[in-house]
Motif scaffolding. Structure first.
Motif, PDB file in Angstrom:
ATOM      1  N   MET A   1      -7.509   2.892  -7.516  1.00  0.00           N
ATOM      2  CA  MET A   1      -7.250   2.127  -6.317  1.00  0.00           C
ATOM      3  C   MET A   1      -7.305   0.639  -6.661  1.00  0.00           C
ATOM      4  SD  MET A   1      -9.089   2.512  -2.695  1.00  0.00           S
ATOM      5  CE  MET A   1      -9.753   1.042  -2.013  1.00  0.00           C
ATOM      6  N   THR A   2      -6.499  -0.127  -5.996  1.00  0.00           N
ATOM      7  CA  THR A   2      -6.494  -1.571  -6.208  1.00  0.00           C
ATOM      8  C   THR A   2      -6.313  -2.281  -4.872  1.00  0.00           C
ATOM      9  OG1 THR A   2      -5.548  -3.363  -7.517  1.00  0.00           O
ATOM     10  CG2 THR A   2      -4.011  -1.735  -6.648  1.00  0.00           C
ATOM     11  N   TRP A   3      -6.492  -3.559  -4.847  1.00  0.00           N
ATOM     12  CA  TRP A   3      -6.274  -4.344  -3.639  1.00  0.00           C
ATOM     13  C   TRP A   3      -4.845  -4.858  -3.644  1.00  0.00           C
ATOM     14  CZ3 TRP A   3      -9.706  -5.317  -7.507  1.00  0.00           C
ATOM     15  CH2 TRP A   3      -9.357  -6.315  -8.385  1.00  0.00           C
ATOM     16  N   THR A   4      -4.478  -5.569  -2.595  1.00  0.00           N
ATOM     17  CA  THR A   4      -3.133  -6.118  -2.486  1.00  0.00           C
ATOM     18  C   THR A   4      -2.849  -7.040  -3.662  1.00  0.00           C
ATOM     19  OG1 THR A   4      -3.283  -6.013  -0.102  1.00  0.00           O
ATOM     20  CG2 THR A   4      -1.592  -7.445  -1.005  1.00  0.00           C
ATOM     21  N   LEU A   5      -1.726  -6.833  -4.295  1.00  0.00           N
ATOM     22  CA  LEU A   5      -1.345  -7.656  -5.443  1.00  0.00           C
ATOM     23  C   LEU A   5      -0.335  -8.700  -5.010  1.00  0.00           C
ATOM     24  CD1 LEU A   5      -0.833  -4.792  -8.024  1.00  0.00           C
ATOM     25  CD2 LEU A   5      -2.855  -6.228  -7.717  1.00  0.00           C
ATOM     26  N   GLY A  22      -2.820   0.972   1.869  1.00  0.00           N
ATOM     27  CA  GLY A  22      -1.540   1.515   2.296  1.00  0.00           C
ATOM     28  C   GLY A  22      -0.797   2.098   1.117  1.00  0.00           C
ATOM     29  N   PHE A  23       0.404   2.614   1.394  1.00  0.00           N
ATOM     30  CA  PHE A  23       1.220   3.158   0.320  1.00  0.00           C
ATOM     31  C   PHE A  23       2.689   3.047   0.684  1.00  0.00           C
ATOM     32  CE2 PHE A  23       0.507   6.666   3.181  1.00  0.00           C
ATOM     33  CZ  PHE A  23       1.699   7.355   3.200  1.00  0.00           C
ATOM     34  N   ALA A  24       3.546   3.170  -0.309  1.00  0.00           N
ATOM     35  CA  ALA A  24       4.990   3.171  -0.125  1.00  0.00           C
ATOM     36  C   ALA A  24       5.526   4.473  -0.707  1.00  0.00           C
ATOM     37  CB  ALA A  24       5.630   1.984  -0.822  1.00  0.00           C
ATOM     38  N   PHE A  25       6.411   5.103   0.034  1.00  0.00           N
ATOM     39  CA  PHE A  25       7.047   6.346  -0.389  1.00  0.00           C
ATOM     40  C   PHE A  25       8.537   6.066  -0.512  1.00  0.00           C
ATOM     41  CE2 PHE A  25       8.998  10.482   0.761  1.00  0.00           C
ATOM     42  CZ  PHE A  25       8.461  11.255  -0.248  1.00  0.00           C
ATOM     43  N   HIS A  26       9.113   6.271  -1.700  1.00  0.00           N
ATOM     44  CA  HIS A  26      10.514   5.953  -1.952  1.00  0.00           C
ATOM     45  C   HIS A  26      11.303   7.243  -2.171  1.00  0.00           C
ATOM     46  CE1 HIS A  26       9.225   1.836  -2.428  1.00  0.00           C
ATOM     47  NE2 HIS A  26       8.334   2.238  -3.315  1.00  0.00           N
ATOM     48  N   VAL A  27      12.465   7.329  -1.530  1.00  0.00           N
ATOM     49  CA  VAL A  27      13.339   8.488  -1.674  1.00  0.00           C
ATOM     50  C   VAL A  27      14.688   7.997  -2.199  1.00  0.00           C
ATOM     51  CG1 VAL A  27      14.505  10.374  -0.476  1.00  0.00           C
ATOM     52  CG2 VAL A  27      12.222   9.640   0.267  1.00  0.00           C
ATOM     53  N   LEU A  34      18.687   4.383  -1.572  1.00  0.00           N
ATOM     54  CA  LEU A  34      17.227   4.317  -1.677  1.00  0.00           C
ATOM     55  C   LEU A  34      16.646   4.025  -0.296  1.00  0.00           C
ATOM     56  CD1 LEU A  34      14.643   4.174  -3.418  1.00  0.00           C
ATOM     57  CD2 LEU A  34      15.046   1.707  -3.584  1.00  0.00           C
ATOM     58  N   THR A  35      15.703   4.858   0.130  1.00  0.00           N
ATOM     59  CA  THR A  35      15.009   4.666   1.401  1.00  0.00           C
ATOM     60  C   THR A  35      13.523   4.535   1.106  1.00  0.00           C
ATOM     61  OG1 THR A  35      16.651   6.045   2.514  1.00  0.00           O
ATOM     62  CG2 THR A  35      14.589   5.647   3.680  1.00  0.00           C
ATOM     63  N   SER A  36      12.884   3.523   1.691  1.00  0.00           N
ATOM     64  CA  SER A  36      11.452   3.304   1.482  1.00  0.00           C
ATOM     65  C   SER A  36      10.715   3.402   2.807  1.00  0.00           C
ATOM     66  CB  SER A  36      11.198   1.931   0.861  1.00  0.00           C
ATOM     67  OG  SER A  36      11.806   1.854  -0.405  1.00  0.00           O
ATOM     68  N   HIS A  37       9.578   4.057   2.797  1.00  0.00           N
ATOM     69  CA  HIS A  37       8.710   4.176   3.968  1.00  0.00           C
ATOM     70  C   HIS A  37       7.363   3.562   3.589  1.00  0.00           C
ATOM     71  CE1 HIS A  37      11.426   7.088   5.921  1.00  0.00           C
ATOM     72  NE2 HIS A  37      11.631   7.517   4.685  1.00  0.00           N
ATOM     73  N   PHE A  38       6.843   2.691   4.443  1.00  0.00           N
ATOM     74  CA  PHE A  38       5.566   2.025   4.183  1.00  0.00           C
ATOM     75  C   PHE A  38       4.571   2.445   5.251  1.00  0.00           C
ATOM     76  CE2 PHE A  38       8.892  -0.604   2.428  1.00  0.00           C
ATOM     77  CZ  PHE A  38       8.416  -0.881   1.162  1.00  0.00           C
ATOM     78  N   ARG A  39       3.370   2.750   4.856  1.00  0.00           N
ATOM     79  CA  ARG A  39       2.313   3.129   5.779  1.00  0.00           C
ATOM     80  C   ARG A  39       1.039   2.363   5.428  1.00  0.00           C
ATOM     81  NH1 ARG A  39       6.247   4.626   7.715  1.00  0.00           N
ATOM     82  NH2 ARG A  39       6.812   6.699   8.422  1.00  0.00           N
TER      83      ARG A  39
END
Length: 42
Positions: A1-5, A22-27, A34-39
């Protein structure tokens, strides 16, 4: 785990350790779209 870079163009200050995790999910579709989802976990 890391903090915001920080990316190079965001300045040279310290990273924001208070940001929520949070995380980013890329399809990548077969046709190359390319579609990216951020949560953010709150």
């Amino acid at each position: 785990m890391t903090w915001t870079l920080r990316l190079p163009w965001e300045g040279e200050g310290a990273a924001d350790r208070e940001a929520p995790p949070g995380f980013a999910f890329h399809v990548l579709a077969d046709e190359g779209r390319l579609t990216s989802h951020f949560r953010v976990a709150v």
